[in-house]
Every structure is written in C-alpha cells, then in structure tokens.
Enzyme design. Structure first.
Site, PDB file in Angstrom:
ATOM      1  N   LYS A 528     -16.043 -33.917  19.056  1.00  8.97           N
ATOM      2  CA  LYS A 528     -15.835 -34.816  17.931  1.00  8.97           C
ATOM      3  C   LYS A 528     -16.824 -35.950  18.103  1.00  8.97           C
ATOM      4  CE  LYS A 528     -12.322 -37.980  16.197  1.00  8.97           C
ATOM      5  NZ  LYS A 528     -10.927 -38.365  16.352  1.00  8.97           N
ATOM      6  N   ASP A 625      -0.702 -40.150  12.064  1.00  8.02           N
ATOM      7  CA  ASP A 625      -1.543 -39.393  11.123  1.00  8.02           C
ATOM      8  C   ASP A 625      -1.315 -37.894  11.294  1.00  8.02           C
ATOM      9  OD1 ASP A 625      -3.274 -39.114   9.051  1.00  8.02           O
ATOM     10  OD2 ASP A 625      -5.093 -39.360  10.242  1.00  8.02           O
TER      11      ASP A 625
END
Ligand SMILES: *[C@@H]1O[C@H](CO)[C@@H](O)[C@H](O)[C@H]1NC(C)=O
Ligand SMILES: *[C@@H]1O[C@H](CO)[C@@H](O)[C@H](O)[C@H]1NC(C)=O
Ligand SMILES: *[C@@H]1O[C@H](CO)[C@@H](O)[C@H](O)[C@H]1NC(C)=O
Ligand SMILES: *[C@@H]1O[C@H](CO)[C@@H](O)[C@H](O)[C@H]1NC(C)=O
Ligand SMILES: *[C@@H]1O[C@H](CO)[C@@H](O)[C@H](O)[C@H]1NC(C)=O
Ligand SMILES: *[C@@H]1O[C@H](CO)[C@@H](O)[C@H](O)[C@H]1NC(C)=O
Ligand SMILES: *[C@@H]1O[C@H](CO)[C@@H](O)[C@H](O)[C@H]1NC(C)=O
Ligand SMILES: *[C@@H]1O[C@H](CO)[C@@H](O)[C@H](O)[C@H]1NC(C)=O
Ligand SMILES: *[C@@H]1O[C@H](CO)[C@@H](O)[C@H](O)[C@H]1NC(C)=O
Length: 730
Positions: A528, A625
């Site tokens: 990422k 989230d």
C-alpha cells in the site's frame, strides 16, 4: 505499398473477379500471368501478382496477403525491377518459371527460377501459389517440387516454413520502397552451437544465443508452448528452424524491416493492422560487441552498462571512463597463472552466454564432466551447458575472446569463467556467486560505510531522545487530543523517529526500497503506497503501523513490514490472492461465485476479527471504516480486516469518544457517528451489520439521507416495520 489500383479496379478487377471465382491459383505453359493478372491461393489467403511500391515507378512480381496488400511476403525480381507494365510471368520452354518484359525488341528475360528440369515436358509443368504462401514449381502427376519460393525467402519468414541452409535466410529490403536485396540479413550460423545472427553485411548486429532445447538462450522468454510450435532441427543433414502459431486462424510473420531489427508481427483483424509481439535487438545491451571481449552488459545498471568478467578489468580505463566499452576487458594486472595453480571457475548467473560460434561442443557431457573438461585444458577460459533440459547436457567450452555477454533478469544461463586462485577466493564466499567490477566493489564499500555511519548517528540521536524523555518523566507523548482521551496521537513528532522508536516494540522489519522491489524467496506481497506529501497520509501511515503491528489474528490482515524512503511510504502486507470482498459480492453474476456457505463463513470470519479488535486483543481498537473493500480474502476465501488508517485505540475502560473530524465511509457509518461524531465499538457493529446485509443481498448500501427507502438499510428497516405491523394486526 499501394498498387496501381484506381484504374486497375475498374478495368482489370472486374474481369479478374470472374477469374478469382474460378479460383485461379496456377500458371501453366499455355496460361501466363501478365501485369494486372493475379493468382489467389485456394483459401484466398495469399495473392501473387505484379505490384508497385508506394513511392516508385518500378514493378515487381510478389506474393502478399489478400487482406493486407502492404505485407509483401516474397518478391521474385527484387533486384531486377520492371519499369513498365509489360511484364509477363510464364513457364519457359526449359520448364522454368520466367519473368520477361515485352519490349519492342521482343521478350527480354529479367528473372528465372533457373533450375535444371530434365525429365518433364513443359506442358505438364505448372507453378502454383499455395495457402501457406509458398509458390511451387512442380509437375502434374508427380510429387517432385522443382523449385519453391520459400527456399529463397526475402525479408519474411512465414509460418511452417523452414529457415537455415545456404539460401534460406532473410535479407532486408533496401528501403521501404525498394525490395532490392539490402544489407541486413538474418542467418542461422551453423558453427559451434548454432545461433540465429542478424548481420549488417558481415558485421554481427545481434545474435540469439544457442538453441537450448527450450528457446534461443539469449532471448529472455521462451515462446509459450500452448501458443507456438517450434521445430529446431540440428543434425548432420540440416540445421533448420521452423515455427508456427498453433491457432490456424492467427496470421503471424517474422520480418526484418528497415530499422535493422528482427520482429514478430501478428495480424489483428479487427484493427486491420499488424501488431508487434517481439523484436530484437531489444535494448542497448543486445547490440553485438558493444562492450567488447570479456565484457558483460547489464541493462539494470543505469547509464554505462558495461562490466568486466570476474578477474578482468577494462583494457582502456580512459575509454571506459568516457563510457565506451567496445575495447573490452583483459585479465587483471598481476593476475596469477590459471594453469593447475589453484585455479577454478566463478559462476556468472543468469546471463546470455557469449558467442558460441567458435566454441568446442561435446554433446553428451554433463555439467560436472564439462567442468573437468575445461579445467584440464589450460587454454579453456569458460564453459556452459548447451541443452538445459534434463538437468543439462552438452558441454560448450570457450578458448578465445568471449564476446557478447548480457546480464538477464530471467531466463538466462550460468556461465562458468576460469579464474585464478586469488579471484576464486574473492568470489567463493559470496552468496549466489555474484561478481563485481572494481567500480561496483568500491560503490558497495562506500554504501556499506555510509550506512554504518548513519546507523551510528541514529543510535546516538535515539539515545539523546531517550535521555531527554527521561527528563520529562519518561512518558511517551499521549493524549493531546482533549476530545479523545486515551487516543494516541503523534502529531508533532518527526515520523522517522517515531517509527524507529517503536520498532523495538513492534519487531516490524523496516524494508528499504530496493528490497520491496524484490523480497526474499520471491514471496508475494501487497504494497500500500501512500500518496506523497499528504499530511493525512502520513498520519494514517503512522497509525496503521502502530496499531496493526500489534495485532495478530487469522481474520486481521498481517503487516509484514513497512518502508520509508524520502517521500515514499509503503506498507507491506501479506498477499491476498482473492483481493477484496467488494469485488466478489457486487460483481454482476457474482452471486454464482459465492455460495451461501461461503458467505456465511465470511460473515462469521469478519465477526471474529471484529471481536478480536474490540475485546480479545491486547488493545481495544475501533476500526471506524469497516466496509466491503476493506475486507480482503486469502487463497481459501478467509476474510481479513484491513486498512487501519483511521482506526482508534481505546483505553480499557473507555466506552466512547467524540471527534469533530468525522472520517469513514458514508453508508457504513452509524447515524450518531455521522451526525455527532460520536463513536464506539457500536459504530463498528453498525458497519458490520450493513456489511452483513450487503453480503447476503449482493447489493451495495448506497448512501441516501433524504430518501432512505432507496438504500439497503432503509429497505430492511421498512421490512421490519411492515412485519411488526402485520404481527400487530394479527
Ligand atoms: C526500362 O528498362 C529497359 C530494360 O530493362 C531499358 O532498356 C529502358 O531504358 C528502361 N526505360 C526507362 C524509362 O528507364
Ligand atoms: C507482346 O506485345 C505485343 C504487342 O503489344 C503482343 O502482340 C504480344 O502478344 C505480347 N507478347 C506476350 C508474350 O505477351
Ligand atoms: C542459373 O544457374 C547457373 C548455375 O546453376 C548459373 O551459372 C547462372 O548464372 C544462373 N543464371 C541466372 C540467370 O541466374
Ligand atoms: C549497404 O552498404 C553499402 C556499403 O556499406 C552502402 O553503400 C549502402 O548504402 C548500404 N545500403 C543500405 C540500404 O543501407
Ligand atoms: C488458409 O490456409 C492456411 C494454411 O493451411 C491457413 O493457415 C489459413 O488459416 C487458411 N485461411 C483461411 C481463410 O481459411
Ligand atoms: C544502459 O541500459 C539502459 C537500459 O537498457 C539503456 O537505456 C542505456 O542506453 C544503456 N546504456 C548504454 C551505454 O548502453
Ligand atoms: C549421446 O548419447 C546418446 C544416447 O545416450 C547416443 O545415442 C549418442 O550417440 C551419443 N552421442 C555422442 C556424440 O556420443
Ligand atoms: C586445448 O583445447 C584447444 C582447443 O580445442 C586445443 O587446440 C588444444 O590442443 C587443447 N590442449 C590440450 C592440452 O588438450
Ligand atoms: C570463506 O568463509 C569461510 C567460513 O565462513 C572462512 O573460514 C574463510 O576464511 C573465507 N575465505 C575467504 C577467502 O574469505
């Protein structure tokens, strides 16, 4: 090339079409072909006729694809053009196919197949254009072929056609508009271990490397067996190469074009063009002799790519400094004798082995026997294996200047270079048998000393920081967000320090950028990468490293390490082959991909992961989230919660917190969080509920404040209300 078409179309093609329909593909004694006539192969793939290159007045007899007139695959009179349209191609009185021009002085011969045909009467002889693109001269009622165009190719090698031998090599056109014999040719060099070589006149431009029974050794990748069929024959009668694409509907050609390159093109019917599949030379390191003898070209080194073999140094260091490697390399000054003097071999891994045209080849020797073979003859400078199948056989030994070696990243071979005892010792202990030129060695020493120095400085800095923190009570910085007691925040600390400080605590490896490109054992990872210069990104990065490093659960994604390099920040996760859940549940036709049992298991897995985050782990973490795209699936479809960028850590006895920075994804946020910024484990449970509904229904919960009847949660709510009403009614 375009052919004189405007006029032809009207005047000639009309009557010609009638001929085409009767599928005229042969020339007979009584039936010559004049300029304007065409022969078409049976299944209408190839056309033979007269053509004129785009910018030229000369006319030639050639063969081209019916669907792509520009691709002229063969030219008869390439060096004897006709300057009028009075050419005639016919069977001559001696049985040969001849091209003549009808002038006022009568018929002048320009070109002929020029073979001796003794036995036949010429009215039985015919020339025929075949579906393979081959023009053959043969005799009725006989299998004999007197002559065929594919034995005299021009610049194209068609599928299923043999290349190799005296005439069967390719030569370029002079220019795009002149099919005359050009200077560039591609031949199979039969010497030593045969190779394909691209020449400019006699100078080598590129070579393929020897045939190693899988591929041409110097080309990076083999042509896949399920797409191509390759037939390389190497025996005392012939050395030939033949190839084809297995799918008969694919049209593909090898061509030498004007740019001194050898290309593989494939016809794209829909786009109506030829696409490039492969070409040689591929890069600067592919040019023959660019770095001289005993030099190796390494395309992964930027700039000057030349290195010398182990134990060798540049002949002219001045040229080398001027980035000219053509002079090549010689044994290092003061080298020891390499004749029964403790000498041996250093392995150069994964290279295109040097030119094999002057090697000595012993077909049946194994790698070990080959080593002995080379060792016992003091003039032998290197050895390698010819045939890499079956653990390797065929001993290639070099005695003279070794030319044209290239470092490959994959698909290369090992070359064993003779070295004296001193060099041997230098390389012996190096893992992987790597080899370095003097310059690189220097560079490595530099890099190592710099890193050691910076580590020392870092250690000193860390020590000072620790001391200064002790002065402040030894407490790490905490709780500077008054609205969120217990939430760690590292706002004013430089990130590098922070990460270093917590490395001991997390045991998480810090990778450097080059390692990320190439992790040990070829382990697959997911990276990422945070956008540069984004403050938000940096906070999230810190957060994620801090939190997730401490977590370990089969339903929480595992962080393998992280990487900080200048502005670059990366998180390195275990690789999840099945990517994220949203790709499965929201996909059209996705329902068939996930059965109920799988879906149920996924929901249970997410619940387990969440429970772990909320109460079973060392910390109490609110993810904030949770959504389908943040749930990753491993190889066996186990869900793993990921993306802790905005997660928060709670104190043990803390129940909820408030924030004025509401972050997360609408649609998954609980109302009290979305509106008042209030969050707790319950916010995650709300998100989990939405996610569960999505997994069951395969529908995305769109975010609609005004009209909640349109979103998934709204629909479910209404269903519940209806049900309660109906229950009350009864
Ligand atoms: C055409 O070629 C013929 C012989 O091949 C030659 O005699 C004649 O001069 C040429 N004509 C032109 C215009 O070049
Ligand atoms: C050559 O041209 C003349 C006059 O144009 C014609 O009569 C004759 O048939 C031609 N010969 C051939 C072989 O085409
Ligand atoms: C035909 O071949 C013979 C030898 O086989 C050669 O001497 C002659 O020059 C050739 N003629 C042409 C026109 O190529
Ligand atoms: C081929 O080489 C010759 C001799 O070097 C040169 O004169 C000619 O221009 C070259 N032809 C092409 C097409 O490059
Ligand atoms: C014609 O025949 C050739 C060779 O057999 C084959 O490769 C090609 O696909 C065929 N073309 C068509 C249009 O059938
Ligand atoms: C070195 O290799 C790179 C990449 O292949 C290439 O762009 C560059 O031109 C090469 N330099 C030299 C001097 O060959
Ligand atoms: C190599 O070995 C094969 C089978 O093992 C044998 O048929 C062949 O004759 C040998 N060739 C040489 C040159 O010894
Ligand atoms: C070493 O190999 C070379 C090249 O094959 C050969 O000419 C020479 O005779 C060999 N020397 C010995 C001692 O075998
Ligand atoms: C190679 O490594 C071994 C063991 O690690 C050591 O004993 C030996 O001295 C090393 N040799 C050289 C030349 O560095």
């Amino acid at each position: 090339m375009h052919f004189v078409k405007g006029l032809l179309n009207v005047l000639v093609l009309q009557p010609l079409l009638l001929q085409l329909c009767s599928s005229l593909d042969t020339i007979k004694f009584v039936q010559p072909v004049r300029d304007g006539d065409f022969l078409v192969s049976k299944n209408e793939t190839f056309v033979l006729g007269f053509f004129r290159p785009k910018i030229s007045t000369n006319r030639y007899v050639g063969i081209w694809y019916k669907f792509s007139e520009d691709m002229v695959v063969w030219v008869a009179n390439r060096d004897n053009p006709i300057n009028s349209s009075s050419g005639v191609l016919s069977i001559g009185s001696d049985g040969n196919l001849v091209l003549q021009v009808n002038t006022s002085q009568g018929l002048l011969p320009l070109w002929s197949t020029n073979v001796s045909i003794s036995s036949a009467s010429n009215d039985k002889i015919f020339a025929q254009i075949l579906d393979s693109g081959n023009l053959v001269l043969a005799q009725q009622g006989s299998q004999d072929v007197f002559w065929q165009s594919t034995d005299h190719p021009t610049n194209i090698l068609l599928q299923n056609i043999k290349m190799g031998g005296i005439h069967r090599f390719l030569t370029s056109w002079n220019s795009e508009n002149d099919p005359g014999t050009g200077n560039v040719s591609l031949r199979i060099d039969p010497n030593g271990s045969p190779q394909m070589i691209l020449y400019n006149i006699e100078a080598k431009l590129w070579r393929s490397g020897q045939w190693n029974e899988i591929k041409w050794s110097g080309t990076p990748a083999a042509q896949p067996k399920d797409v191509f069929k390759i037939n390389f024959v190497n025996n005392k009668d012939e050395i030939t190469y033949q190839w084809t694409v297995l799918d008969p509907s694919v049209h593909s050609v090898y061509i030498i074009d004007g740019s001194r390159t050898f290309k593989l093109l494939v016809w794209q019917g829909q786009k109506h063009q030829w696409d490039l599949l492969w070409l040689a030379p591929l890069d600067a390191c592919d040019s023959y002799g660019k770095w001289g003898k005993f030099g190796n070209c390494n395309p992964t080194i930027n700039g000057f790519n030349c290195t010398c073999y182990p134990g060798y140094e540049p002949i002219s260091p001045q040229d080398w400094d001027l980035k000219d490697g053509r002079g090549g390399c010689k044994r290092q000054q003061g080298s020891r004798s390499m004749c029964r003097n403790g000498d041996g071999f250093v392995k150069m891994e994964n290279v295109k082995v040097p030119d094999t045209s002057s090697i000595k080849l012993e077909k049946n020797l194994s790698l070990e026997a080959c080593k002995d073979e080379c060792l016992k003859n003091c003039t032998c400078l290197a050895y390698a294996i010819e045939d890499v199948t079956n653990r390797g056989t065929g001993c290639m030994t070099w005695y003279k200047d070794l030319m044209d070696t290239k470092q490959l990243t994959e698909g290369g071979q090992d070359l064993y270079v003779r070295a004296d005892a001193v060099v041997l010792a230098q390389y012996k202990n190096k893992s992987g048998g790597g080899y370095f030129s003097r310059k690189r060695r220097l560079a490595i020493i530099l890099v190592v000393s710099i890193s050691v120095a910076s580590l020392l400085i870092l250690a000193v800095l860390c020590w000072f920081r620790k001391m200064s923190m002790k002065g402040r009570g030894g407490q790490p910085k905490f709780l500077n967000d008054p609205a969120a007691p217990g939430v760690r925040s590292y706002e004013d600390l430089p990130i590098k320090d922070e990460v270093d400080e917590h490395r001991g605590e997390t045991d998480l490896p810090l990778f450097d950028l080059t390692t990320v490109g190439c992790l040990a054992h070829g382990q697959e990872i997911a990276v990422k990468r945070l956008s540069r210069n984004s403050r938000q990104g940096i906070d999230e990065f810190k957060n994620e490293v801090m939190l997730i490093a401490k977590l370990q659960h089969r339903n929480v994604v595992r962080l393998l390490g992280f990487c900080i390099h200048k502005e670059e920040r990366m998180l390195i996760y275990e690789y999840m082959p099945n990517r994220s859940l949203d790709l499965w549940i929201f996909r059209k036709n996705g329902n068939s991909l996930l059965d109920w049992r799988k879906r149920f298991q996924i929901i249970i897995g997410i619940a387990r992961g969440l429970l772990y985050l909320h109460q079973d782990s060392r910390l109490k973490i609110i993810h904030r989230d949770l959504k389908a795209s943040n749930v990753l699936l491993d190889g066996s479809m186990n869900p793993k919660i990921s993306d802790f960028g905005i997660a928060r850590m709670f104190g043990d006895d803390q129940i909820e917190a408030n924030t004025n920075k509401v972050v997360g994804t609408y649609g998954y946020m609980s109302p009290e969080y979305a509106m008042n910024g209030l969050y707790s484990t319950k916010s995650d449970v709300f998100s989990f509920g939405v996610l569960a509904l999505e997994i069951i229904s395969g529908r995305k919960n769109s975010f609609q404040f005004e009209n909640s009847s349109l979103n998934l949660v709204g629909i479910v709510n209404m269903g519940l209300v209806d049900r309660r009403k109906s229950l009350e009614h009864n």
